[in-house]
Design a protein around this motif. Structure first.
Motif, PDB file in Angstrom:
ATOM      1  N   THR A   9       1.250  -1.211   0.014  1.00  0.00           N
ATOM      2  CA  THR A   9       0.160  -0.072  -0.084  1.00  0.00           C
ATOM      3  C   THR A   9       0.833   1.205  -0.453  1.00  0.00           C
ATOM      4  O   THR A   9       0.335   2.775   0.054  1.00  0.00           O
ATOM      5  CB  THR A   9      -0.774  -0.057   1.357  1.00  0.00           C
ATOM      6  OG1 THR A   9      -0.317  -0.207   2.196  1.00  0.00           O
ATOM      7  CG2 THR A   9      -1.740  -1.080   0.890  1.00  0.00           C
ATOM      8  N   ALA A  10       2.110   1.290  -0.193  1.00  0.00           N
ATOM      9  CA  ALA A  10       3.059   2.639  -0.651  1.00  0.00           C
ATOM     10  C   ALA A  10       3.075   2.708  -1.547  1.00  0.00           C
ATOM     11  O   ALA A  10       2.067   2.361  -2.465  1.00  0.00           O
ATOM     12  CB  ALA A  10       4.976   1.600   0.602  1.00  0.00           C
ATOM     13  N   SER A  11       2.991   4.335  -1.116  1.00  0.00           N
ATOM     14  CA  SER A  11       2.705   5.048  -2.406  1.00  0.00           C
ATOM     15  C   SER A  11       3.855   5.466  -3.251  1.00  0.00           C
ATOM     16  O   SER A  11       3.995   6.467  -4.342  1.00  0.00           O
ATOM     17  CB  SER A  11       2.406   6.570  -1.425  1.00  0.00           C
ATOM     18  OG  SER A  11       3.073   6.910  -1.139  1.00  0.00           O
ATOM     19  N   SER A  12       5.103   4.856  -2.622  1.00  0.00           N
ATOM     20  CA  SER A  12       6.281   4.885  -3.564  1.00  0.00           C
ATOM     21  C   SER A  12       5.839   4.575  -5.301  1.00  0.00           C
ATOM     22  O   SER A  12       4.937   3.841  -6.037  1.00  0.00           O
ATOM     23  CB  SER A  12       7.406   4.232  -3.276  1.00  0.00           C
ATOM     24  OG  SER A  12       7.134   2.483  -3.585  1.00  0.00           O
ATOM     25  N   ASP A  13       6.730   4.161  -6.205  1.00  0.00           N
ATOM     26  CA  ASP A  13       7.340   4.351  -7.781  1.00  0.00           C
ATOM     27  C   ASP A  13       6.896   2.882  -7.851  1.00  0.00           C
ATOM     28  O   ASP A  13       6.379   1.591  -8.637  1.00  0.00           O
ATOM     29  CB  ASP A  13       7.829   4.705  -7.966  1.00  0.00           C
ATOM     30  CG  ASP A  13       7.643   6.031  -9.195  1.00  0.00           C
ATOM     31  OD1 ASP A  13       6.280   6.657  -8.890  1.00  0.00           O
ATOM     32  OD2 ASP A  13       8.531   6.805  -9.426  1.00  0.00           O
ATOM     33  N   GLN A  14       8.174   2.383  -6.888  1.00  0.00           N
ATOM     34  CA  GLN A  14       8.065   0.280  -7.226  1.00  0.00           C
ATOM     35  C   GLN A  14       6.409  -0.297  -6.478  1.00  0.00           C
ATOM     36  O   GLN A  14       6.635  -0.909  -6.934  1.00  0.00           O
ATOM     37  CB  GLN A  14       8.746   0.030  -5.582  1.00  0.00           C
ATOM     38  CG  GLN A  14       9.190  -1.218  -5.858  1.00  0.00           C
ATOM     39  CD  GLN A  14      10.656  -1.800  -5.069  1.00  0.00           C
ATOM     40  OE1 GLN A  14      10.613  -0.278  -4.668  1.00  0.00           O
ATOM     41  NE2 GLN A  14      10.744  -3.127  -4.964  1.00  0.00           N
ATOM     42  N   MET A  16       3.658   0.786  -6.384  1.00  0.00           N
ATOM     43  CA  MET A  16       2.407   1.524  -7.587  1.00  0.00           C
ATOM     44  C   MET A  16       2.515   0.404  -8.997  1.00  0.00           C
ATOM     45  O   MET A  16       2.121  -0.272  -8.948  1.00  0.00           O
ATOM     46  CB  MET A  16       2.907   2.319  -7.672  1.00  0.00           C
ATOM     47  CG  MET A  16       1.476   2.890  -8.931  1.00  0.00           C
ATOM     48  SD  MET A  16       2.365   3.106 -11.052  1.00  0.00           S
ATOM     49  CE  MET A  16       3.833   3.626 -10.702  1.00  0.00           C
ATOM     50  N   TRP A  17       4.177   0.096  -9.106  1.00  0.00           N
ATOM     51  CA  TRP A  17       4.392  -0.343 -10.534  1.00  0.00           C
ATOM     52  C   TRP A  17       4.560  -2.498  -9.710  1.00  0.00           C
ATOM     53  O   TRP A  17       3.428  -3.019 -10.907  1.00  0.00           O
ATOM     54  CB  TRP A  17       5.923  -1.112 -10.798  1.00  0.00           C
ATOM     55  CG  TRP A  17       6.247  -1.449 -11.493  1.00  0.00           C
ATOM     56  CD1 TRP A  17       6.933  -2.506 -11.478  1.00  0.00           C
ATOM     57  CD2 TRP A  17       6.026  -1.239 -12.977  1.00  0.00           C
ATOM     58  NE1 TRP A  17       6.993  -2.848 -13.362  1.00  0.00           N
ATOM     59  CE2 TRP A  17       6.384  -2.204 -13.491  1.00  0.00           C
ATOM     60  CE3 TRP A  17       4.745  -0.444 -14.043  1.00  0.00           C
ATOM     61  CZ2 TRP A  17       6.230  -2.490 -14.987  1.00  0.00           C
ATOM     62  CZ3 TRP A  17       4.492  -0.212 -15.543  1.00  0.00           C
ATOM     63  CH2 TRP A  17       4.839  -1.666 -15.806  1.00  0.00           C
ATOM     64  N   ASN A  18       3.911  -2.286  -7.945  1.00  0.00           N
ATOM     65  CA  ASN A  18       3.808  -3.617  -8.420  1.00  0.00           C
ATOM     66  C   ASN A  18       2.306  -3.994  -7.935  1.00  0.00           C
ATOM     67  O   ASN A  18       1.830  -5.322  -8.058  1.00  0.00           O
ATOM     68  CB  ASN A  18       4.386  -4.213  -6.351  1.00  0.00           C
ATOM     69  CG  ASN A  18       6.251  -4.445  -6.415  1.00  0.00           C
ATOM     70  OD1 ASN A  18       6.576  -4.683  -7.591  1.00  0.00           O
ATOM     71  ND2 ASN A  18       6.438  -4.020  -5.006  1.00  0.00           N
ATOM     72  N   ARG A  19       1.665  -2.724  -7.255  1.00  0.00           N
ATOM     73  CA  ARG A  19       0.188  -3.200  -8.036  1.00  0.00           C
ATOM     74  C   ARG A  19      -0.039  -3.365  -9.224  1.00  0.00           C
ATOM     75  O   ARG A  19      -0.946  -4.188  -9.790  1.00  0.00           O
ATOM     76  CB  ARG A  19      -0.710  -1.966  -7.513  1.00  0.00           C
ATOM     77  CG  ARG A  19       0.217  -2.075  -5.505  1.00  0.00           C
ATOM     78  CD  ARG A  19      -1.688  -0.810  -5.332  1.00  0.00           C
ATOM     79  NE  ARG A  19      -0.708   1.021  -6.028  1.00  0.00           N
ATOM     80  CZ  ARG A  19      -0.013   1.326  -5.188  1.00  0.00           C
ATOM     81  NH1 ARG A  19       0.795   0.493  -4.131  1.00  0.00           N
ATOM     82  NH2 ARG A  19       0.177   2.548  -5.254  1.00  0.00           N
ATOM     83  N   VAL A  20       0.521  -3.057 -10.400  1.00  0.00           N
ATOM     84  CA  VAL A  20       0.058  -2.785 -11.709  1.00  0.00           C
ATOM     85  C   VAL A  20       0.341  -4.363 -12.446  1.00  0.00           C
ATOM     86  O   VAL A  20      -0.120  -5.199 -12.524  1.00  0.00           O
ATOM     87  CB  VAL A  20       1.047  -2.184 -12.391  1.00  0.00           C
ATOM     88  CG1 VAL A  20       0.954  -2.264 -14.178  1.00  0.00           C
ATOM     89  CG2 VAL A  20       0.351  -0.597 -12.257  1.00  0.00           C
ATOM     90  N   LEU A  21       1.436  -5.105 -11.476  1.00  0.00           N
ATOM     91  CA  LEU A  21       2.428  -6.102 -11.808  1.00  0.00           C
ATOM     92  C   LEU A  21       1.127  -7.360 -11.538  1.00  0.00           C
ATOM     93  O   LEU A  21       1.028  -8.428 -11.651  1.00  0.00           O
ATOM     94  CB  LEU A  21       3.454  -6.620 -11.707  1.00  0.00           C
ATOM     95  CG  LEU A  21       4.731  -5.694 -12.093  1.00  0.00           C
ATOM     96  CD1 LEU A  21       5.869  -6.004 -11.527  1.00  0.00           C
ATOM     97  CD2 LEU A  21       4.096  -6.302 -13.505  1.00  0.00           C
TER      98      LEU A  21
END
Length: 148
Positions: A9-14, A16-21
């Motif tokens: 749930t962190a707001s970092s780019d990583q 966010m990318w993990n959520r996309v993946l």
């Protein structure tokens, strides 16, 4: 019912990318399972048939097909080999350049693609609906659907 692992749930780019993946893996898994079970084709085969069905004259250079489906040259060669074995496509030499090789969809390939296209759309929508109910993925699904 399919469960989707919760993404960080962190707001970092990583994060966010993990959520996309996570979303991507969930959707791909659902599409792969249903296409194989109902139509006897894998997701890569479906995507290749879709590209060929939409191409002018139903053919694409092998390298162009590789680019469109996101595969390397050797992988797309094996993919077209599987489609050829199934009777869905064949390889053809370019009449102007004997080094150029095309993948060409057959009538049977068009029929298999047409039969699978509706299933693909239904499963895609259902998978996105399921993922959209997961709080960590809801904004991504909403953004994809709104074209943002």
């Amino acid at each position: 019912m399919t469960t989707i692992p919760h993404a960080p749930t962190a707001s970092s780019d990583q994060a966010m990318w993990n959520r996309v993946l996570t979303l991507f893996a969930h959707v791909e898994r659902q599409l792969t399972q249903v296409l194989q079970r109902k139509h006897g084709i894998g997701l890569s085969e479906f995507r290749a048939l879709e590209c060929l069905a939409q191409a002018a004259d139903g053919e694409l250079r092998m390298q162009d097909l590789a680019d469109k489906v996101g595969l390397g040259q050797s992988s797309v060669t094996r993919l077209v080999g599987r489609l050829s074995t199934a009777g869905f496509a064949f390889r053809d030499l370019c009449p102007d350049d004997k080094r150029g090789v095309y993948a060409v969809i057959t009538d049977e390939g068009r029929q298999r693609y047409a039969a699978a296209r509706g299933t693909y759309g239904e499963v895609l929508s259902a998978a996105l609906n399921t993922a959209g109910a997961v709080p960590e993925l809801a904004r991504i699904v909403q953004a994809l659907r709104s074209g943002v």
